[in-house]
Motif scaffolding. Structure first.
Motif, PDB file in Angstrom:
ATOM      1  N   PRO A 159      -8.774   0.639   7.329  1.00 48.34           N
ATOM      2  CA  PRO A 159      -9.153  -0.426   6.396  1.00 48.34           C
ATOM      3  C   PRO A 159      -8.651  -0.196   4.980  1.00 48.34           C
ATOM      4  N   GLU A 168     -12.794  -5.986   5.801  1.00 51.17           N
ATOM      5  CA  GLU A 168     -11.973  -5.747   4.612  1.00 51.17           C
ATOM      6  C   GLU A 168     -12.408  -6.631   3.448  1.00 51.17           C
ATOM      7  N   TRP A 169     -12.814  -7.864   3.759  1.00 51.55           N
ATOM      8  CA  TRP A 169     -13.350  -8.737   2.708  1.00 51.55           C
ATOM      9  C   TRP A 169     -14.638  -8.147   2.134  1.00 51.55           C
ATOM     10  N   PHE A 197      -6.621 -10.355   6.176  1.00 55.01           N
ATOM     11  CA  PHE A 197      -7.872  -9.619   6.001  1.00 55.01           C
ATOM     12  C   PHE A 197      -8.881  -9.929   7.103  1.00 55.01           C
ATOM     13  N   SER A 198      -9.543  -8.889   7.572  1.00 52.61           N
ATOM     14  CA  SER A 198     -10.658  -9.043   8.501  1.00 52.61           C
ATOM     15  C   SER A 198     -11.954  -9.145   7.687  1.00 52.61           C
ATOM     16  N   TYR A 220       0.824  -1.205   0.000  1.00 51.69           N
ATOM     17  CA  TYR A 220       0.000   0.000   0.000  1.00 51.69           C
ATOM     18  C   TYR A 220       0.862   1.259   0.000  1.00 51.69           C
ATOM     19  N   LYS A 273      -1.862 -11.180   2.770  1.00 53.75           N
ATOM     20  CA  LYS A 273      -3.066 -10.446   3.144  1.00 53.75           C
ATOM     21  C   LYS A 273      -4.322 -11.319   3.136  1.00 53.75           C
ATOM     22  N   GLU A 283      -5.223  -1.733   4.295  1.00 51.29           N
ATOM     23  CA  GLU A 283      -5.176  -3.178   4.114  1.00 51.29           C
ATOM     24  C   GLU A 283      -5.702  -3.601   2.744  1.00 51.29           C
ATOM     25  N   VAL A 284      -6.839  -3.059   2.327  1.00 52.77           N
ATOM     26  CA  VAL A 284      -7.426  -3.429   1.038  1.00 52.77           C
ATOM     27  C   VAL A 284      -6.532  -2.953  -0.108  1.00 52.77           C
ATOM     28  N   ALA A 293     -15.435  -4.919   1.991  1.00 46.33           N
ATOM     29  CA  ALA A 293     -15.059  -3.782   1.152  1.00 46.33           C
ATOM     30  C   ALA A 293     -14.521  -4.259  -0.195  1.00 46.33           C
ATOM     31  N   PHE A 294     -13.701  -5.294  -0.159  1.00 52.48           N
ATOM     32  CA  PHE A 294     -13.159  -5.858  -1.392  1.00 52.48           C
ATOM     33  C   PHE A 294     -14.282  -6.423  -2.270  1.00 52.48           C
TER      34      PHE A 294
END
Length: 437
Positions: free
Chosen positions: A359, A419-420, A415-416, A210, A406, A362-363, A422-423
């Protein structure tokens, strides 16, 4: 057919790549970096990340010379993979760039409120428990519109702004390093790691994609190079950006941990500024740091705005999304509709406020690593020379590892569920736009 203006030179490409990479994270998230890894863990994590990304940078340097296309990864993977793979590869990279824009729009209010606390007033609503204040929201909207107008009116305007902000950031950073060297002490580094050395380095290495995303923004504006620009300059700009960017993060962590005991900074907002304030016993270093961070934020916002608008433009030109996004302004020779699209998306993301900050890191890391992997893999398939395939193989391994760190539960910091989600929303949006096209 109207084409984009061709006005960029080597200094412009370096400023774009470095600026896209280095924003205000070194101030806003320094406590997170130290809390993850300790000073030496963070230093080694960023240093190792910079070295590991050199093969990936090499692949991008080769690709852009062969195929100077604003679609970047989507164009590269289209050479060897089905259209759906090409589409979603570019869509992931668009996420990596675009998601930074609302991040920076939110961060400008957070930074300004450090100097002017009155900006933390007139709460409108809350997102995930984080308040959204009207003055900070207005500030983010203003900055977004300013950069939109700047980019709408021409790449030369945007590039000049990028050059100036990058120069100011590097100049002020050199001054901070000097202060740290004079007022700091080696004892402040202890303990060097937050946990074990391996886990400490790994936790920083996970977020490197990132914070080091940006060097591959060079190919997104390859079509806008000056007619006299040598194609090998693309590779030079990429390598310079990777080395200088990694060095910046390494020295930023070192300067903060050297100037003040780092364990006392964990959980503190704007730990970098607090460290120098403690060391100097004065407010002026804090103001200097915030000013530097604001310029860093400007350059990062503008760089990611340029890269994401060019990718969106390339998608429209390829008609994989609505073709209007592929339009070029007849007077300014800019991707005007794509610029307006990124502006609208940024303003929408800005409404989420501070809840967006962590977040997004991470994404964005996962999306960048996935794009790098696809670009390296496609080059490995088309390249026949053994020496280049060896370097490409290193790039494939590095980017794949960064991606897996990740998404696999076996790695700490994976990933939390949020975050999944959001992805998944981003992938769903890509599916809808592709179907409608």
């Amino acid at each position: 057919m109207t084409t984009l203006a061709r006005k960029l030179r080597l200094a412009d490409y370096f400023a774009l790549a470095f600026g896209t990479m280095v924003g205000a994270g070194w101030l806003v998230l320094m406590d997170d970096w130290l809390g993850r890894s300790g000073p030496l863990g963070a230093i080694l994590g960023f240093a190792l990340g910079g070295v590991l990304l050199l093969p990936v940078g090499y692949v991008y340097g080769q690709w852009v010379q062969r195929l100077p296309d604003a679609a970047g990864e989507a164009a590269y993977t289209a050479q060897v993979f089905p259209p759906v793979v090409s589409y979603f590869t570019g869509w992931m990279m668009l996420l990596a760039y675009f998601i930074v824009c609302p991040w920076e729009a939110v961060a400008v209010g957070k930074l300004a409120a450090y100097i002017f606390p009155s900006l933390n007033s007139l709460e409108l609503y809350r997102v995930a428990g984080q308040p959204v204040f009207l003055p900070r929201l207005v500030l983010g909207v203003g900055l977004t519109i300013f950069l939109a107008v700047l980019n709408y009116r021409g790449i030369r305007w945007s590039a000049s702004f990028q050059n100036w902000t990058t120069g100011i950031v590097l100049l002020l950073f050199a001054l901070l390093l000097g202060i740290s060297a004079v007022r700091g002490a080696p004892a402040n580094f202890h303990p060097a790691f937050r946990t074990t050395p391996f886990v400490s380095i790994l936790l920083t290495l996970q977020i490197v994609p990132y914070f080091m995303t940006g060097f591959e923004s060079v190919p997104k504006v390859a079509e806008e190079a000056h007619p006299g620009f040598c194609s090998t300059g693309f590779f030079r700009a990429i390598v310079m950006a990777v080395l200088v960017g990694a060095g910046f993060y390494v020295l930023a962590v070192a300067a903060v941990a050297y100037v003040a005991p780092w364990q006392g900074l964990i959980g503190k907002r704007f730990a970098t500024a607090i460290a120098f304030e403690q060391a100097m016993g004065a407010q002026w270093p804090v103001r200097l740091i915030v000013v530097m961070a604001l310029f860093g934020l400007f350059q990062c916002f503008n760089g990611n705005f340029v890269a994401s608008s060019r990718l969106l433009f390339a998608y429209g030109r390829r008609r994989t999304i609505h073709p209007r996004f592929g339009e070029v302004h007849e007077k300014f020779l800019t991707p005007s509709v794509a610029i307006l699209g990124i502006t609208a998306g940024t303003l929408a993301g800005l409404l989420l406020g501070d809840a967006l900050l962590v977040p997004v890191t991470e994404v964005g890391s996962m999306a960048s690593a996935l794009g790098w992997f696809a670009a390296c893999l496609s080059f490995g398939i088309v390249e026949k020379r053994a020496s280049r395939r060896i370097v490409t193989g290193l790039g494939i391994a590095v980017s794949l590892l960064l991606f897996l760190m990740k998404v696999l539960p076996a790695f700490p910091g994976h990933f939390s569920p949020a975050e999944w989600i959001a992805f998944g929303i981003w992938v769903g949006l890509g599916i809808v736009l592709r179907a409608r096209s």
